[in-house]
Design a protein around this motif. Structure first.
Motif, PDB file in Angstrom:
ATOM      1  N   ALA A   1       1.925   1.441  -2.794  1.00 56.73           N
ATOM      2  CA  ALA A   1       2.694   1.211  -1.569  1.00 56.73           C
ATOM      3  C   ALA A   1       4.022   1.963  -1.605  1.00 56.73           C
ATOM      4  O   ALA A   1       4.475   2.495  -0.582  1.00 56.73           O
ATOM      5  CB  ALA A   1       2.933  -0.285  -1.374  1.00 56.73           C
ATOM      6  N   GLN A   2       4.645   2.015  -2.778  1.00 59.17           N
ATOM      7  CA  GLN A   2       5.916   2.725  -2.914  1.00 59.17           C
ATOM      8  C   GLN A   2       5.726   4.221  -2.683  1.00 59.17           C
ATOM      9  O   GLN A   2       6.530   4.877  -2.011  1.00 59.17           O
ATOM     10  CB  GLN A   2       6.484   2.477  -4.319  1.00 59.17           C
ATOM     11  CG  GLN A   2       7.878   3.026  -4.546  1.00 59.17           C
ATOM     12  CD  GLN A   2       8.357   2.793  -5.967  1.00 59.17           C
ATOM     13  OE1 GLN A   2       8.063   3.577  -6.865  1.00 59.17           O
ATOM     14  NE2 GLN A   2       9.086   1.706  -6.181  1.00 59.17           N
ATOM     15  N   VAL A   3       4.643   4.774  -3.223  1.00 58.99           N
ATOM     16  CA  VAL A   3       4.352   6.195  -3.041  1.00 58.99           C
ATOM     17  C   VAL A   3       4.102   6.502  -1.564  1.00 58.99           C
ATOM     18  O   VAL A   3       4.653   7.461  -1.010  1.00 58.99           O
ATOM     19  CB  VAL A   3       3.139   6.610  -3.884  1.00 58.99           C
ATOM     20  CG1 VAL A   3       2.704   8.031  -3.524  1.00 58.99           C
ATOM     21  CG2 VAL A   3       3.462   6.518  -5.372  1.00 58.99           C
ATOM     22  N   LEU A   4       3.280   5.701  -0.920  1.00 60.54           N
ATOM     23  CA  LEU A   4       2.948   5.961   0.480  1.00 60.54           C
ATOM     24  C   LEU A   4       4.167   5.789   1.384  1.00 60.54           C
ATOM     25  O   LEU A   4       4.334   6.530   2.359  1.00 60.54           O
ATOM     26  CB  LEU A   4       1.823   5.036   0.933  1.00 60.54           C
ATOM     27  CG  LEU A   4       0.467   5.298   0.266  1.00 60.54           C
ATOM     28  CD1 LEU A   4      -0.539   4.217   0.668  1.00 60.54           C
ATOM     29  CD2 LEU A   4      -0.064   6.679   0.621  1.00 60.54           C
ATOM     30  N   ASP A   5       5.029   4.837   1.058  1.00 63.58           N
ATOM     31  CA  ASP A   5       6.253   4.653   1.832  1.00 63.58           C
ATOM     32  C   ASP A   5       7.147   5.896   1.720  1.00 63.58           C
ATOM     33  O   ASP A   5       7.701   6.367   2.722  1.00 63.58           O
ATOM     34  CB  ASP A   5       7.003   3.411   1.339  1.00 63.58           C
ATOM     35  CG  ASP A   5       8.262   3.142   2.145  1.00 63.58           C
ATOM     36  OD1 ASP A   5       8.161   2.954   3.372  1.00 63.58           O
ATOM     37  OD2 ASP A   5       9.359   3.129   1.548  1.00 63.58           O
ATOM     38  N   GLU A   6       7.265   6.434   0.511  1.00 62.43           N
ATOM     39  CA  GLU A   6       8.070   7.643   0.341  1.00 62.43           C
ATOM     40  C   GLU A   6       7.433   8.815   1.068  1.00 62.43           C
ATOM     41  O   GLU A   6       8.125   9.642   1.663  1.00 62.43           O
ATOM     42  CB  GLU A   6       8.238   7.964  -1.146  1.00 62.43           C
ATOM     43  CG  GLU A   6       9.170   9.145  -1.390  1.00 62.43           C
ATOM     44  CD  GLU A   6       9.504   9.341  -2.855  1.00 62.43           C
ATOM     45  OE1 GLU A   6       9.823  10.495  -3.225  1.00 62.43           O
ATOM     46  OE2 GLU A   6       9.465   8.369  -3.636  1.00 62.43           O
ATOM     47  N   ALA A   7       6.097   8.892   1.038  1.00 61.77           N
ATOM     48  CA  ALA A   7       5.405   9.975   1.738  1.00 61.77           C
ATOM     49  C   ALA A   7       5.689   9.914   3.238  1.00 61.77           C
ATOM     50  O   ALA A   7       5.936  10.942   3.881  1.00 61.77           O
ATOM     51  CB  ALA A   7       3.909   9.897   1.471  1.00 61.77           C
ATOM     52  N   ARG A   8       5.639   8.720   3.812  1.00 65.54           N
ATOM     53  CA  ARG A   8       5.930   8.575   5.246  1.00 65.54           C
ATOM     54  C   ARG A   8       7.357   9.020   5.565  1.00 65.54           C
ATOM     55  O   ARG A   8       7.610   9.677   6.586  1.00 65.54           O
ATOM     56  CB  ARG A   8       5.715   7.128   5.681  1.00 65.54           C
ATOM     57  CG  ARG A   8       4.252   6.671   5.605  1.00 65.54           C
ATOM     58  CD  ARG A   8       4.070   5.280   6.181  1.00 65.54           C
ATOM     59  NE  ARG A   8       2.743   4.764   5.879  1.00 65.54           N
ATOM     60  CZ  ARG A   8       2.458   3.960   4.864  1.00 65.54           C
ATOM     61  NH1 ARG A   8       3.440   3.550   4.058  1.00 65.54           N
ATOM     62  NH2 ARG A   8       1.224   3.548   4.653  1.00 65.54           N
ATOM     63  N   LYS A   9       8.304   8.667   4.698  1.00 66.25           N
ATOM     64  CA  LYS A   9       9.693   9.056   4.924  1.00 66.25           C
ATOM     65  C   LYS A   9       9.867  10.572   4.821  1.00 66.25           C
ATOM     66  O   LYS A   9      10.664  11.171   5.559  1.00 66.25           O
ATOM     67  CB  LYS A   9      10.599   8.336   3.924  1.00 66.25           C
ATOM     68  CG  LYS A   9      10.713   6.836   4.202  1.00 66.25           C
ATOM     69  CD  LYS A   9      11.519   6.122   3.143  1.00 66.25           C
ATOM     70  CE  LYS A   9      11.618   4.625   3.465  1.00 66.25           C
ATOM     71  NZ  LYS A   9      12.306   3.864   2.412  1.00 66.25           N
TER      72      LYS A   9
ATOM     73  N   LEU B   1      -5.476   7.121  -3.537  1.00 65.05           N
ATOM     74  CA  LEU B   1      -4.145   7.418  -3.011  1.00 65.05           C
ATOM     75  C   LEU B   1      -4.203   8.605  -2.055  1.00 65.05           C
ATOM     76  O   LEU B   1      -3.571   8.587  -0.988  1.00 65.05           O
ATOM     77  CB  LEU B   1      -3.188   7.714  -4.162  1.00 65.05           C
ATOM     78  CG  LEU B   1      -1.724   7.949  -3.773  1.00 65.05           C
ATOM     79  CD1 LEU B   1      -1.078   6.653  -3.308  1.00 65.05           C
ATOM     80  CD2 LEU B   1      -0.949   8.537  -4.955  1.00 65.05           C
ATOM     81  N   ILE B   2      -4.945   9.637  -2.408  1.00 64.95           N
ATOM     82  CA  ILE B   2      -5.062  10.815  -1.547  1.00 64.95           C
ATOM     83  C   ILE B   2      -5.695  10.441  -0.212  1.00 64.95           C
ATOM     84  O   ILE B   2      -5.236  10.875   0.854  1.00 64.95           O
ATOM     85  CB  ILE B   2      -5.890  11.905  -2.255  1.00 64.95           C
ATOM     86  CG1 ILE B   2      -5.057  12.529  -3.385  1.00 64.95           C
ATOM     87  CG2 ILE B   2      -6.347  12.983  -1.272  1.00 64.95           C
ATOM     88  CD1 ILE B   2      -5.848  13.449  -4.287  1.00 64.95           C
TER      89      ILE B   2
ATOM     90  N   ILE C   1      -1.812   9.424   7.009  1.00 64.54           N
ATOM     91  CA  ILE C   1      -0.442   9.455   7.528  1.00 64.54           C
ATOM     92  C   ILE C   1      -0.343  10.512   8.632  1.00 64.54           C
ATOM     93  O   ILE C   1      -0.608  11.690   8.404  1.00 64.54           O
ATOM     94  CB  ILE C   1       0.564   9.762   6.405  1.00 64.54           C
ATOM     95  CG1 ILE C   1       0.534   8.653   5.344  1.00 64.54           C
ATOM     96  CG2 ILE C   1       1.980   9.920   6.975  1.00 64.54           C
ATOM     97  CD1 ILE C   1       1.412   8.940   4.137  1.00 64.54           C
ATOM     98  N   GLU C   2       0.035  10.069   9.816  1.00 65.59           N
ATOM     99  CA  GLU C   2       0.158  10.985  10.943  1.00 65.59           C
ATOM    100  C   GLU C   2       1.291  11.974  10.704  1.00 65.59           C
ATOM    101  O   GLU C   2       2.405  11.590  10.332  1.00 65.59           O
ATOM    102  CB  GLU C   2       0.414  10.203  12.233  1.00 65.59           C
ATOM    103  CG  GLU C   2       0.419  11.055  13.487  1.00 65.59           C
ATOM    104  CD  GLU C   2       0.574  10.237  14.756  1.00 65.59           C
ATOM    105  OE1 GLU C   2       0.686  10.856  15.834  1.00 65.59           O
ATOM    106  OE2 GLU C   2       0.576   8.989  14.668  1.00 65.59           O
TER     107      GLU C   2
END
Length: 451
Positions: free
Chosen positions: A183-191, A225-226, A232-233
Motif C-alpha cells: 500500500a505504501q508503494v502504490l500510494d507513492e506511485a500515485r503521488k 505489485l506490477i 493507476i490512471e
C-alpha cells in the motif's frame, strides 16, 4: 534566501533515487538543489563502493571540494561537506581519517535523520558519523511529497540483499533484504503520477525478491505489485531493476506476457557464462538455468529484449571459462550490458581467493567481450530502422528543435519535435541507428496535433 544544495551521485539507480529523497528531506530546511558545487552551502557526495576506482574517485573529488570549502571559509562563509552512500557505509571512519575536513558521513539507511545531523554539524566544530542500520525503516520517516523532474521517476520498493555473492559489498553496505508494504508503494506511485510521472521504475538491490506486506496481512510478490500499479490512471509505463535470475518466478514471467504497461526490456545480470565461475561467485544459478529462464521469458513476451552485467577476470577464471561467457553472449544476445574487470573489494570472500587474474589478461578479455556486446547493441539498433516506436520524449536535444526520449527498450531516440511534445509519449518512425542512439521522425498524427 534559499541555501544552495549540490548533490553529486555516483553508481546505481538506487543512489539516484536516494539523492532525490535527500533533496526532499532537506527542502524544509531551506535548501534548494543546484547543479554546481561552486558556492554551495552544502555539498553531498552520494557514493558507490562496487569497484575500487569508484571509491577513489570520491576521495579525489573530496580533494577538489576541500579547496572550495577553504576558499569560502576565507570569505567568512561555510560549506557543509557530506559523504553518503555505500562508501560512507563501508568506510565511514576511514573517510573522516583521509578527509578530516568532511563534516558529515552517513549511511544510505539514515538520511531520514538528516535534519538532526545538519543541526549537529552546523552547531559544532566536530564531525557527524551515522552509519548505523536503524531499526525503523527510513521510508516511514521520509516526506510524503514527491517531486518529479520530467515524466520519469524511480521508486524504491526493496532494499538490501541476502545473497552474498562473493565479489559484492551490497549486503554489508545496504543490509538485509527489506520490502516496503504494498500500500505504501502504490500510494507513492500515485503521488508520482500526480506530480507528472508517466513512467515509473521500481528499484531494489534484488527487486524480484520483493515480498511486501498486503493490507490483509499476507504478502504480495513483484508480479502482484506490477499488476496493481498498472491500474493507476495516468501511469503509462512500468519498469523494474535489478533482477536476480534465481528469483524470477512464474508469476513475474507471466506478468511480462500479460501487462502491456510493463516494458519489453529486462535487466537480467548473469555475470559469467561458466558454471564453475558462477559457483565461485555464489550466484545460485547455473548457465543452463539462465538459458531456460531466458527461453521462458521470451516465450511469454516474444519482443522482450535483455541487458545484463558481466565480470571478467574473476579469481580463477580460465580461458575456457571466458570462452563459455562469450558463447553465452553469442547465444542469448543482449541489447545493452554493463561489463567490468573484477575488482577486489575489502571484506568480500573473493578478495581473499587464490588465482587472482593478471590485470593485462583482464583488460584483454574485457576488450573482446565489450566488442561483442557493442556489436550486438548496434545490430539491434539497426533492426529498429523502419519500425514505429512509442517514445517518451523527456529532454531537449543538442540541436535547436530537437527532443530526445526513450524507446520501450531504453534506447535514446532523437527526433525533430516542437517543445510542446516534451514529456509526452509519441509515435516515432526510426530512420537511422548508431551505437548509442536512434534517429526518428514524428508520425503524421503527432505532427498534426502540434500544427
Amino acid at each position: 534566501m534559499a541555501k544552495k544544495l549540490h548533490i553529486k551521485t555516483y553508481g546505481c539507480q538506487m543512489n539516484v533515487y536516494d539523492s532525490e529523497r535527500i533533496a526532499e528531506v532537506l527542502s524544509p530546511l531551506g535548501f534548494e538543489a543546484v547543479d554546481d558545487a561552486d558556492g554551495a552551502d552544502m555539498v553531498i557526495l552520494n557514493t558507490c563502493h562496487i569497484r575500487e576506482k569508484a571509491a577513489e574517485k570520491v576521495y579525489s573529488e573530496l580533494g577538489r571540494l576541500r579547496v572550495q570549502k577553504e576558499t569560502l571559509a576565507s570569505q567568512g562563509k561555510r560549506m557543509v561537506l557530506a559523504v553518503t552512500g555505500c562508501v560512507a557505509q563501508a568506510e565511514g571512519e576511514e573517510v573522516l581519517k583521509r578527509a578530516p575536513f568532511v563534516d558529515m558521513v552517513f549511511g544510505p539507511q539514515t538520511y531520514h535523520r538528516l535534519p538532526q545531523m545538519v543541526a549537529e554539524a552546523t552547531r559544532a566544530t566536530g564531525q557527524v558519523l551515522d552509519t548505523d542500520f536503524p531499526e525503523e525503516s527510513k521510508f516511514d520517516a521520509l516526506p510524503d511529497n514527491r517531486t518529479v523532474d520530467g515524466a520519469t521517476a524511480f521508486l524504491a520498493i526493496q532494499e538490501g540483499c541476502d545473497k552474498f555473492c562473493t565479489y559484492c559489498v551490497v549486503p554489508y553496505t545496504r543490509g538485509a533484504e527489506y520490502s516496503r508494504p504494498a500500500a505504501q508503494v502504490l500510494d507513492e506511485a500515485r503521488k508520482l503520477v500526480v506530480a507528472g510521472a508517466q513512467e515509473i521504475t521500481f528499484l531494489g538491490q534484488n527487486v524480484n525478491s520483493y515480498h511486501g506486506e498486503a493490507a490483509d496481512g499476507g504478502e504480495w510478490n513483484l508480479a502482484r505489485l506490477i499488476r496493481a500499479a498498472a491500474e493507476i490512471e495516468g501511469l503509462e509505463r512500468i519498469r523494474f531493476t535489478t533482477s536476480y535470475p534465481a528469483e524470477v518466478d512464474d508469476d513475474l514471467i507471466q506478468a511480462h506476457g500479460d501487462v502491456d504497461k510493463l516494458m519489453p526490456y529486462l535487466h537480467l545480470p548473469v555475470q559469467a557464462g561458466s558454471d564453475r565461475v558462477l559457483k565461485a561467485m555464489n550466484r545460485n544459478h547455473g548457465v543452463d538455468e539462465y538459458r531456460a529462464l531466458v527461453d521462458k521469458l521470451r516465450a511469454a513476451r516474444p519482443d522482450l529484449a535483455l541487458s545484463s552485467d558481466f565480470i571478467v577476470g574473476f579469481p580463477g577464471e580460465t580461458d575456457a571459462d571466458f570462452r563459455a561467457t562469450m558463447k553465452l553472449i553469442e547465444d542469448v544476445t543482449f541489447i545493452q550490458a554493463y561489463s567490468f574487470k573484477y575488482s577486489p573489494r575489502p571484506g568480500t570472500p573473493a578478495a581473499l581467493m587464490d588465482l587472482q587474474v593478471d590485470e593485462a589478461v583482464k583488460a584483454e578479455r574485457l576488450a573482446e567481450l565489450q566488442a561483442l556486446l557493442n556489436a550486438q547493441t548496434l545490430a539491434f539498433n539497426k533492426q529498429c530502422v523502419g519500425k514505429t516506436m512509442a517514445v517518451l520524449l523527456d529532454r531537449a536535444g543538442k540541436k535547436p528543435g530537437q527532443l530526445v526520449g526513450r524507446s520501450p527498450y531504453m534506447q535514446a531516440v532523437v527526433v525533430d519535435a516542437p517543445e510542446q511534445l516534451l514529456n509526452r509519449i509519441v509515435d516515432v518512425t526510426i530512420t537511422s541507428a548508431g551505437p548509442n542512439s536512434l534517429m526518428g521522425a514524428l508520425n503524421v498524427d503527432n505532427r498534426k496535433a502540434c500544427a
